[in-house]
Write an enzyme that holds these catalytic residues in place. Sequence first.
Site, PDB file in Angstrom:
ATOM      1  N   PRO A 286       0.851  -1.175   0.059  1.00 23.31           N
ATOM      2  CA  PRO A 286       0.078  -0.124   0.128  1.00 23.31           C
ATOM      3  C   PRO A 286       0.978   1.268  -0.046  1.00 23.31           C
ATOM      4  CG  PRO A 286      -0.835  -1.736   1.553  1.00 23.31           C
ATOM      5  CD  PRO A 286       0.400  -2.175   1.150  1.00 23.31           C
ATOM      6  N   GLU A 287       0.513   2.088  -0.587  1.00 23.52           N
ATOM      7  CA  GLU A 287       1.284   3.567  -0.955  1.00 23.52           C
ATOM      8  C   GLU A 287       0.399   4.532  -0.134  1.00 23.52           C
ATOM      9  OE1 GLU A 287       2.596   4.693  -4.590  1.00 23.52           O
ATOM     10  OE2 GLU A 287       3.025   2.699  -5.455  1.00 23.52           O
TER      11      GLU A 287
END
Length: 296
Positions: free
Chosen positions: A2-3
């Site tokens: 996840p960013e």
Amino acid sequence: MPELPEVETVRRGLQPAMEGASVERLEQRRADLRFPFPENFSDRVEGRRIVALKRRSKYLLIHLDDEAVLIAHLGMSGSFHVDMNGKDDTPGQFHVDRNKAEKHDHVVFHLDGPAGKARVVYNDPRRFGFMLLTTDDELEAHPFIRDLGVEPVGNALNADYLATRFSGRKAPLKAALLDQKIIAGLGNIYVCEALWRAKLSPRRSAGSLVSPKGKPIARAEDLTLAIRQVIAAAIDAGGSSLQDHRQTDGTLGYFQHRFNVYDREGQPCSREGCSGTVERIVQSGRSTFFCASCQR
């Protein structure tokens, strides 16, 4: 992994259940994730009130009323489920779907707060995430926090800042933007998207955006604007999807439906007037997607 936009969406999704809530019980169902849990983890968190839920880069920061701070990272496959008022929700919309199998539920927060009672469950099949404890006073000096660069959503990110960090650097622009000591929280997806918006090749050197006198050239301004825009758009799309926002055709407003280059190898470039095709190359062991026709 996840960013930043996904982690920020998770933070916003957890806020109603967690901020202001007391931890009535904390279930720790295994001894470790990526790292061992802190010693006496459950005892140190139970009975405490969550005063704030913040984010730094890709880390969630859960501030407790005794000045302890729980640092949580989702790793490759981690996610939180919120069970509140009979509704089970998984905050955040990810490019790779999150797992919901109960056998991977490793930590459960039993909460009682302004919004009512809730269960917040951390699920992580690959167990690359982690939870650590520090204090307010020691947070900025923590090994995972102290060397982080500026946030891509704040005023500290500007062309002059990039010039000071990129000057003389021969590294490819893509690699420089992924350096967390320069910009905190940028990951592969949104770097590809920002470079496309700025019409910059991921192959060009980072130093090429700096004049011989150490000043940013106009294209550095384009890049900072593109970074801000792509992160803001992704957060906005995630926030909309939390509310089950749907387009007129019935599809959810996930940002991945708007990718211009990421994971679109072989497809036509979506820039108006460009006849190029999205290509994929490997840089530092990671896929880079770009259009060689309009990104120079």
